[in-house]
Design a protein around this motif. Structure first.
Motif, short mmCIF file in Angstrom:
data_model
loop_
_atom_site.label_atom_id
_atom_site.label_comp_id
_atom_site.label_asym_id
_atom_site.label_seq_id
_atom_site.Cartn_x
_atom_site.Cartn_y
_atom_site.Cartn_z
N SER A 1 0.83 -1.21 0.00
CA SER A 1 0.00 0.00 0.00
C SER A 1 0.86 1.25 0.00
O SER A 1 0.56 2.23 -0.70
CB SER A 1 -0.93 -0.01 1.23
OG SER A 1 -1.79 -1.13 1.20
N ALA A 2 1.95 1.22 0.79
CA ALA A 2 2.86 2.38 0.81
C ALA A 2 3.51 2.57 -0.54
O ALA A 2 3.65 3.71 -1.03
CB ALA A 2 3.91 2.18 1.90
N LEU A 3 3.92 1.47 -1.19
CA LEU A 3 4.53 1.57 -2.51
C LEU A 3 3.54 2.11 -3.53
O LEU A 3 3.89 2.95 -4.38
CB LEU A 3 5.05 0.19 -2.94
CG LEU A 3 5.67 0.12 -4.35
CD1 LEU A 3 6.88 1.05 -4.45
CD2 LEU A 3 6.06 -1.32 -4.67
N GLN A 4 2.29 1.65 -3.44
CA GLN A 4 1.28 2.14 -4.37
C GLN A 4 1.03 3.64 -4.16
O GLN A 4 0.91 4.41 -5.13
CB GLN A 4 -0.02 1.35 -4.18
CG GLN A 4 -1.13 1.77 -5.15
CD GLN A 4 -2.41 1.02 -4.90
OE1 GLN A 4 -2.49 0.23 -3.96
NE2 GLN A 4 -3.42 1.25 -5.73
N ALA A 5 0.96 4.05 -2.90
CA ALA A 5 0.74 5.48 -2.63
C ALA A 5 1.92 6.32 -3.13
O ALA A 5 1.74 7.41 -3.69
CB ALA A 5 0.54 5.69 -1.13
N THR A 6 3.15 5.81 -2.95
CA THR A 6 4.34 6.56 -3.41
C THR A 6 4.35 6.68 -4.92
O THR A 6 4.63 7.77 -5.47
CB THR A 6 5.60 5.84 -2.91
OG1 THR A 6 5.56 5.75 -1.48
CG2 THR A 6 6.84 6.59 -3.34
N THR A 7 4.05 5.58 -5.62
CA THR A 7 4.07 5.64 -7.09
C THR A 7 2.93 6.51 -7.61
O THR A 7 3.10 7.22 -8.63
CB THR A 7 3.94 4.23 -7.66
OG1 THR A 7 2.79 3.57 -7.08
CG2 THR A 7 5.18 3.41 -7.37
N THR B 1 1.34 -3.08 -10.21
CA THR B 1 1.91 -4.24 -9.54
C THR B 1 1.77 -4.12 -8.02
O THR B 1 1.46 -5.10 -7.32
CB THR B 1 3.39 -4.38 -9.91
OG1 THR B 1 3.51 -4.52 -11.32
CG2 THR B 1 4.00 -5.60 -9.23
N ALA B 2 1.98 -2.94 -7.48
CA ALA B 2 1.81 -2.74 -6.04
C ALA B 2 0.37 -3.00 -5.62
O ALA B 2 0.11 -3.59 -4.55
CB ALA B 2 2.23 -1.32 -5.66
N GLN B 3 -0.58 -2.57 -6.46
CA GLN B 3 -1.99 -2.84 -6.15
C GLN B 3 -2.29 -4.33 -6.15
O GLN B 3 -2.99 -4.84 -5.27
CB GLN B 3 -2.88 -2.12 -7.17
CG GLN B 3 -4.37 -2.30 -6.89
CD GLN B 3 -5.22 -1.59 -7.93
OE1 GLN B 3 -4.71 -1.03 -8.90
NE2 GLN B 3 -6.53 -1.61 -7.72
N ASP B 4 -1.71 -5.05 -7.15
CA ASP B 4 -1.91 -6.50 -7.19
C ASP B 4 -1.29 -7.18 -5.97
O ASP B 4 -1.88 -8.10 -5.39
CB ASP B 4 -1.30 -7.08 -8.47
CG ASP B 4 -2.14 -6.73 -9.70
OD1 ASP B 4 -3.31 -6.37 -9.51
OD2 ASP B 4 -1.61 -6.83 -10.83
N ILE B 5 -0.09 -6.72 -5.58
CA ILE B 5 0.55 -7.31 -4.41
C ILE B 5 -0.30 -7.09 -3.16
O ILE B 5 -0.47 -7.98 -2.33
CB ILE B 5 1.97 -6.72 -4.23
CG1 ILE B 5 2.87 -7.15 -5.40
CG2 ILE B 5 2.57 -7.16 -2.90
CD1 ILE B 5 4.24 -6.51 -5.36
N ARG B 6 -0.85 -5.90 -3.05
CA ARG B 6 -1.68 -5.61 -1.87
C ARG B 6 -2.93 -6.49 -1.86
O ARG B 6 -3.30 -7.07 -0.81
CB ARG B 6 -2.08 -4.13 -1.89
CG ARG B 6 -2.95 -3.72 -0.70
CD ARG B 6 -3.36 -2.26 -0.82
NE ARG B 6 -4.09 -2.00 -2.05
CZ ARG B 6 -5.39 -2.27 -2.21
NH1 ARG B 6 -6.08 -2.81 -1.21
NH2 ARG B 6 -6.00 -2.00 -3.34
N LYS B 7 -3.58 -6.64 -3.02
CA LYS B 7 -4.78 -7.47 -3.07
C LYS B 7 -4.47 -8.94 -2.80
O LYS B 7 -5.17 -9.62 -2.05
CB LYS B 7 -5.44 -7.34 -4.45
CG LYS B 7 -6.07 -5.97 -4.70
CD LYS B 7 -6.71 -5.93 -6.07
CE LYS B 7 -7.38 -4.58 -6.34
NZ LYS B 7 -8.01 -4.53 -7.68
N GLN B 8 -3.38 -9.40 -3.40
CA GLN B 8 -3.03 -10.81 -3.21
C GLN B 8 -2.57 -11.07 -1.78
O GLN B 8 -2.82 -12.15 -1.22
CB GLN B 8 -1.96 -11.22 -4.21
CG GLN B 8 -2.47 -11.23 -5.65
CD GLN B 8 -1.35 -11.29 -6.67
OE1 GLN B 8 -0.19 -11.47 -6.30
NE2 GLN B 8 -1.69 -11.12 -7.93
N ALA B 9 -1.88 -10.14 -1.18
CA ALA B 9 -1.49 -10.30 0.22
C ALA B 9 -2.71 -10.33 1.13
O ALA B 9 -2.77 -11.12 2.08
CB ALA B 9 -0.54 -9.18 0.63
#
Length: 533
Positions: free
Chosen positions: A252-258, A284-292
């Motif tokens: 989530s932090a990576l998605q917000a930063t990007t 990709t960050a959004q997918d990682i967050r959803k999959q996590a």
């Protein structure tokens, strides 16, 4: 006394609660039949020595001889009806000129197989009376037809030597000896019966003790397993769940930063490649967050299963909501569409009332797992669902969808045309084989689901595909998902194989993923109907 003894048994001579499990041996039965028949035949032979033809007594002796030959077969009934066998033996020895040995053997069998005090005392009294009567009956006969008097006759006297038989001792003494022998015989019969009964009871008690000990061991093992499961669940909650939570938080932090970086980019001074890379990182960050988040939910489900296995077992019990019915399938499809899936469904099911619960639940789980697999690994792609079920054809389930990578490449083709696409990996599996390489055979992967199998008319009209919000997924993450495809499908294949069905899944040459399940029709009536005699 006899009425009191009979009162403890049933109408056919069996005692319900006093039964003692005795294993009847063939060689023992054979010896008992031979000795009983021989002793009876010998007594009848002595009785008929002085008979003359053409008299009623002679006919009576002939009839007794014919009955003495198979008389020992009466003891073969002692296994199932020892009480009836005993009283029948007593009646035969009392009325017919038989020996009391058969009654003693029947007494032994009854005492061994019936643990009843009243029945034992009544049997002892009856056997003693019959034995004394048989011995005294023999003693009171003339010397030439009496077995006991023949034993105590002086040598060189008797009808054989043409003289009157002379006894060594008097008849009262012989009668006393005969009564004493009868008492000894009855006592031995009682002791042998009690010994057999006690040994059987001891063996049964030992077997029950062993069974109880085994139960204790199993319970201890279950307790240890549950304690281990609780410890494993606690460890998974403290480590795995914590790590997945941090992964989702960092994503989530990576998605917000990007997203912030993408908003502050100058379109005039930023190359297109950089902007595309930033967009790809954000997706990709959004997918990682959803999959996590999804993995965290699955981890909690596994932890709950470890902590409460009895609740998890209830999931495998067939219910109206988890059986192959039109209502349950419509609910399953509606829930999937509400989650954002595009589904084209073709359902043709008939005569489900005759389908066994286990097969019905497995078929429902096959549809559920195939849709879940498509939602996890190809979110946004159109899914084709076909279900055919009929007693004459069995159950056929086919689910197909484009791979996540193929679907994303179609959507992002204008943006990534300048970038070479990564080579697409293929995977296939038959039954419970892992998803590796190759394409599934045509028999297991029909190219379309538009035509119903076997030319049948669908029970409901084909539902048109509905459009759902598009959730992008990253290429790198989806490659990872493709490699993990089939973990749930492998378990499904194992359950299908237990019901003698087939399960195939994998990619074809056009990057279409197929799940194909066939199950034989197991009628409910055949499983529940009792066998007719």
């Amino acid at each position: 006394m006899i009425e009191q003894a009979l009162h403890t048994g049933t109408a056919d001579g069996r005692v319900g609660t006093d039964d003692v499990p005795i294993r009847t041996k063939l060689w023992c039965t054979l010896l008992m039949v031979i000795f009983a028949s021989f002793s009876n035949l010998m007594q009848v032979a002595f009785t008929a020595l002085t008979t003359t033809p053409d008299t009623l007594y002679y006919i009576w002796c002939v009839l007794c001889t014919l009955l003495a030959l198979p008389s020992g077969l009466l003891l073969t009934l002692r296994t199932n009806r020892p009480v009836l066998t005993f009283w029948a033996a007593c009646v035969c020895c009392s009325i017919l000129p038989f020996d009391s040995l058969m009654a003693m053997m029947a007494l032994t069998a009854m005492i061994a197989r019936r643990d009843s005090k009243n029945l034992t005392l009544g049997g002892i009294a009856a056997t003693a009376a019959v034995s004394v009567w048989c011995q005294l009956r023999d003693v009171m006969r003339p010397p030439d037809v009496s077995l006991w008097q023949a034993i105590f006759t002086k040598n060189g006297t008797g009808a054989t030597y043409g003289t009157e038989p002379e006894l060594i001792i008097g008849k009262p003494a012989i009668a006393g000896i005969a009564i004493a022998c009868a008492a000894i015989g009855v006592a031995l019969s009682v002791l042998i019966g009690l010994q057999i009964r006690q040994r059987a009871i001891t063996s049964a008690a030992t077997a029950k003790a062993d069974a109880a000990q085994n139960t204790v061991v199993l319970l201890k093992h279950d307790l240890d397993s549950q304690q281990f499961a609780d410890a494993l669940a606690a460890e998974a909650h403290d480590t795995l769940a914590h790590s997945l939570s941090l992964l989702a938080l960092n994503a989530s932090a990576l998605q917000a930063t990007t997203n912030h970086l993408q908003a502050n980019l100058d379109p005039a001074n930023t190359p297109d490649v950089v902007r595309q890379d930033v967009s790809s990182i954000a997706a990709t960050a959004q997918d990682i967050r959803k999959q996590a988040a999804g993995a965290l939910d699955e981890a909690h489900t596994i932890i709950d299963t470890l902590r409460h296995p009895e609740q998890a077992a209830a999931l495998f019990t067939p219910t109206c909501e988890t059986s192959l019915t039109r209502a349950s399938l419509n609910a399953l499809v509606d829930d999937a569409r509400a989650a954002g899936m595009r589904i084209d469904s073709w359902i043709d099911i008939r005569d489900l009332s005759s389908l066994s619960d286990k097969t019905s639940k497995t078929a429902y789980r096959a549809v559920q797992e195939a849709l879940t697999n498509a939602r996890r690994h190809a979110m946004g792609a159109t899914v084709a669902l076909q279900v055919d079920a009929a007693p004459d054809r069995g159950i056929h389930i086919h689910v197909s969808n484009q791979s996540g990578n193929h679907h994303r490449n179609q959507q992002s083709a204008p943006r990534s045309a300048a970038r070479p696409a990564a080579p697409a990996a293929t995977a296939t599996a038959v039954d419970s084989a892992p998803a590796t390489s190759g394409a599934p055979t045509a028999a297991h992967t029909p190219a379309t689901c538009a035509t119903p199998a076997h030319g049948s008319t669908p029970a409901s009209n084909r539902n048109s595909s509905t459009t759902a919000p598009n959730h992008d997924s990253g290429n790198a993450n989806h490659n990872s998902n493709a490699n993990r495809t089939g973990e749930g499908l492998a378990g499904l294949a194992a359950r299908v194989r237990q019901l003698h069905g087939t399960c195939a899944y994998g990619f074809d040459d056009h990057r279409i993923f197929h799940v194909d399940v066939t199950l034989p029709w197991a009628p409910q009536a055949a499983l529940a109907q009792p066998r007719l005699r």
